[in-house]
Design a protein around this motif. Structure first.
Motif, mmCIF file in Angstrom:
data_model
loop_
_atom_site.group_PDB
_atom_site.id
_atom_site.type_symbol
_atom_site.label_atom_id
_atom_site.label_comp_id
_atom_site.label_asym_id
_atom_site.label_seq_id
_atom_site.Cartn_x
_atom_site.Cartn_y
_atom_site.Cartn_z
ATOM 1 N N ARG A 109 0.779 -1.302 -0.043
ATOM 2 C CA ARG A 109 -0.102 -0.124 0.136
ATOM 3 C C ARG A 109 0.813 1.241 -0.099
ATOM 4 O O ARG A 109 0.500 2.439 -0.511
ATOM 5 C CB ARG A 109 -1.002 0.053 1.144
ATOM 6 N N PHE A 110 2.125 1.232 0.737
ATOM 7 C CA PHE A 110 2.892 2.414 0.795
ATOM 8 C C PHE A 110 3.416 2.604 -0.806
ATOM 9 O O PHE A 110 3.258 3.909 -1.429
ATOM 10 C CB PHE A 110 4.006 2.087 1.495
ATOM 11 N N SER A 111 3.730 1.612 -1.614
ATOM 12 C CA SER A 111 4.200 1.917 -2.897
ATOM 13 C C SER A 111 2.977 2.187 -3.796
ATOM 14 O O SER A 111 3.056 3.158 -4.941
ATOM 15 C CB SER A 111 4.756 0.295 -3.481
ATOM 16 N N TYR A 136 -4.524 5.394 -5.787
ATOM 17 C CA TYR A 136 -4.791 6.115 -4.524
ATOM 18 C C TYR A 136 -5.602 5.073 -3.967
ATOM 19 O O TYR A 136 -5.768 4.809 -2.897
ATOM 20 C CB TYR A 136 -5.247 7.212 -4.610
ATOM 21 N N LYS A 137 -6.649 4.941 -4.714
ATOM 22 C CA LYS A 137 -7.847 3.958 -4.305
ATOM 23 C C LYS A 137 -7.276 2.501 -3.949
ATOM 24 O O LYS A 137 -7.786 1.890 -2.767
ATOM 25 C CB LYS A 137 -8.786 3.876 -5.236
ATOM 26 N N LYS A 138 -6.323 2.121 -4.800
ATOM 27 C CA LYS A 138 -5.889 0.525 -4.210
ATOM 28 C C LYS A 138 -5.374 0.797 -2.601
ATOM 29 O O LYS A 138 -5.678 -0.264 -1.806
ATOM 30 C CB LYS A 138 -5.099 0.012 -5.120
ATOM 31 N N ALA A 139 -4.622 1.795 -2.478
ATOM 32 C CA ALA A 139 -3.828 1.843 -1.277
ATOM 33 C C ALA A 139 -5.206 2.483 -0.125
ATOM 34 O O ALA A 139 -4.993 1.915 0.951
ATOM 35 C CB ALA A 139 -3.003 3.051 -1.390
ATOM 36 N N ALA A 147 -3.285 7.962 1.302
ATOM 37 C CA ALA A 147 -3.941 7.690 0.201
ATOM 38 C C ALA A 147 -5.393 8.191 0.263
ATOM 39 O O ALA A 147 -5.958 8.420 -0.703
ATOM 40 C CB ALA A 147 -3.802 6.132 -0.008
ATOM 41 N N CYS A 148 -6.069 7.794 1.545
ATOM 42 C CA CYS A 148 -7.383 8.244 1.750
ATOM 43 C C CYS A 148 -7.510 9.667 1.565
ATOM 44 O O CYS A 148 -8.571 10.458 0.866
ATOM 45 C CB CYS A 148 -7.799 7.768 3.153
ATOM 46 N N TYR A 149 -6.466 10.263 2.197
ATOM 47 C CA TYR A 149 -6.376 11.905 1.976
ATOM 48 C C TYR A 149 -6.432 12.322 0.547
ATOM 49 O O TYR A 149 -6.978 13.005 -0.082
ATOM 50 C CB TYR A 149 -5.267 12.451 2.858
ATOM 51 N N ILE A 169 -15.529 13.621 1.211
ATOM 52 C CA ILE A 169 -15.727 13.912 2.804
ATOM 53 C C ILE A 169 -15.342 12.572 3.349
ATOM 54 O O ILE A 169 -14.794 12.292 4.530
ATOM 55 C CB ILE A 169 -16.923 14.331 3.128
ATOM 56 N N SER A 170 -15.897 11.509 2.817
ATOM 57 C CA SER A 170 -15.916 10.262 3.426
ATOM 58 C C SER A 170 -14.389 9.850 3.313
ATOM 59 O O SER A 170 -14.002 9.159 4.636
ATOM 60 C CB SER A 170 -16.623 9.203 2.377
ATOM 61 N N TYR A 171 -13.672 9.911 2.431
ATOM 62 C CA TYR A 171 -12.192 9.536 2.455
ATOM 63 C C TYR A 171 -11.418 10.586 3.334
ATOM 64 O O TYR A 171 -10.455 9.877 3.939
ATOM 65 C CB TYR A 171 -11.704 9.606 1.028
ATOM 66 N N TYR A 172 -11.717 11.823 3.439
ATOM 67 C CA TYR A 172 -11.021 12.673 4.393
ATOM 68 C C TYR A 172 -11.127 12.009 5.883
ATOM 69 O O TYR A 172 -10.382 12.179 6.654
ATOM 70 C CB TYR A 172 -11.779 14.079 4.147
#
Length: 431
Positions: A109-111, A136-139, A147-149, A169-172
């Motif tokens: 996920r970092f990568s 971003y979504k995969k992470a 990644a969520c941000y 807003i959900s991902y934030y």
């Protein structure tokens, strides 16, 4: 008693050091025999300076790459990180993206997040918002806070995905729940809290709605809403002058997405100075780049400063020089080039002056600053007639800065009077 305690502490330290040395030696043997896990562990020892190993970025990179070449996803991720930042090896964004991808394909996920950033900013790969959002979504699906941000940002601004405020807003909130401070600040700017409640009262919203835009021209607003980029830029400026920075950012963003350079520059300024948005130097540098590529000279200077000082980007004197030269900020280019040469440990003054002069003359023939540098180079070589000729060209050049012209005149006077000039040389180089 104190002596006994000190002896016990010393004995403990010695036994620990001995154990570490034995452990490191064993790890070294296993790594040299090709054990991928040992190679990764040894790399981390050298990276962190732990378990008796000295901190050594070059050895950390060497062993991480050995492990990465055998397919270890964590090692591949670290190799990408080392390449991206120039730790233990020459910085290479292409190699960074390559190793991030190999690791990301294995689910790291970092990568995945870092590969998304490569695509978002065009580092080592062609800029592609859709691919950035996808990684971003995969992470983010693995609950990686950054990644969520990043994905929330994409949804808020419609970059690589359709604009969707509720998903943003959900991902934030996912990011904020994991302690991501950028996400918390973004939610606050939107008038929301991390737990789902609103922080903006109805009366405040009403006041904001009625007071904002008091100097906004209705026809400009109508044209901006119809998609005319220059009107969007002007409307943003009207909101900015009225103190409504968030609306200014919104309209400048609309114009910038259509390639309007001045709007891109203003967006960069907003992110740099935290006007209407949270301060984000990386995003500021991104918009400065957009504006610079669209021919905005002021953006070239701002971007040059970012690269020279490492603000929002990885410090790179050569890239800084390129943008200073592109914007015709030749004095800044010369000083930046001097820093670069000093970084290469080439501090011999004659080499320094000649190299900078050659670079400047190649990029801008007849540049007054370059003429002054050439005069200095000839002066150091004791070729006084040649030096005087170059200094005179600088003095006669209508585009010469007052500093260059003053220094050139000092040297001409010293040559004519047969006296050695040193103060002006130090003044010129800032020593």
């Amino acid at each position: 008693m104190k002596r006994m305690f000190a002896s016990l502490v010393l004995a403990l330290l010695l036994s620990t050091a001995t154990a570490w040395a034995e452990s490191l030696a064993t790890l070294q043997q296993q790594a040299e025999s090709g054990n991928s896990d040992a190679q990764y562990d040894l790399a981390m020892c050298y990276w962190k300076g732990e378990k008796g190993a000295p901190k050594d970025d070059s050895k950390a990179f060497y062993w991480a790459k050995k492990s990465a070449e055998q397919g270890d996803a964590y090692a591949q991720s670290w190799v990408g990180y080392f390449y991206e930042n120039g730790y233990g090896t020459a910085r290479d964004f292409g190699e960074a993206a390559y190793w991030y991808r190999r690791s990301a394909d294995q689910g790291n996920r970092f990568s995945q997040n870092n590969l998304g950033e490569c695509y978002y900013y065009g580092r080592g790969v062609e800029r592609n918002y859709e691919k950035a959002a996808s990684w971003y979504k995969k992470a983010a699906d693995q609950e990686f806070p950054s990644a969520c941000y990043n994905l929330g940002w994409c949804y808020e601004n419609g970059e690589g995905v359709a604009s969707n405020r509720s998903l943003a807003i959900s991902y934030y909130r996912k990011a904020a729940a994991s302690g991501n401070e950028d996400a918390r600040q973004r939610l606050s700017k939107l008038g929301l809290s991390a737990d789902g409640s609103s922080t903006t009262s109805a009366s405040t919203a009403s006041t904001s709605s009625s007071s904002s835009g008091s100097h906004v021209d209705p026809s400009t607003l109508a044209n901006a809403q119809s998609g005319i980029d220059v009107s969007q830029y002007v409307l943003g400026q009207q909101y900015f002058d009225d103190g409504n920075y968030e609306q200014a950012v919104y309209w400048w963003r609309q114009a910038a997405k259509q390639g309007y350079g001045k709007a891109s520059l203003q967006l960069g300024e907003c992110y740099y100075n935290s006007l209407g948005v949270d301060r984000n130097y990386k995003t500021a540098a991104y918009w400065y780049t957009e504006a610079a590529e669209q021919g905005e000279n002021d953006a070239c200077f701002k971007l040059g400063v970012c690269y020279e000082e490492g603000i929002g980007v990885i410090r790179d004197y050569q890239i800084a020089f390129k943008y200073y030269e592109k914007g015709n900020f030749m004095l800044a280019a010369a000083h930046c080039c001097r820093k670069w040469l000093q970084q290469q440990n080439r501090t011999d003054l004659n080499y320094l002056t000649l190299s900078i002069a050659e670079l400047l003359l190649m990029s801008s023939k007849g540049d007054a600053l370059a003429q002054c540098y050439m005069g200095l180079s000839a002066y150091i070589d004791s070729d006084l007639s040649k030096a005087k000729a170059w200094f005179q060209k600088c003095v006669d050049n209508a585009n010469a800065t007052s500093l260059s012209r003053t220094i050139a005149r000092k040297y001409i006077a010293s040559i004519e009077e047969g006296e050695e000039e040193t103060d002006a040389l130090m003044e010129f180089f800032g020593f």
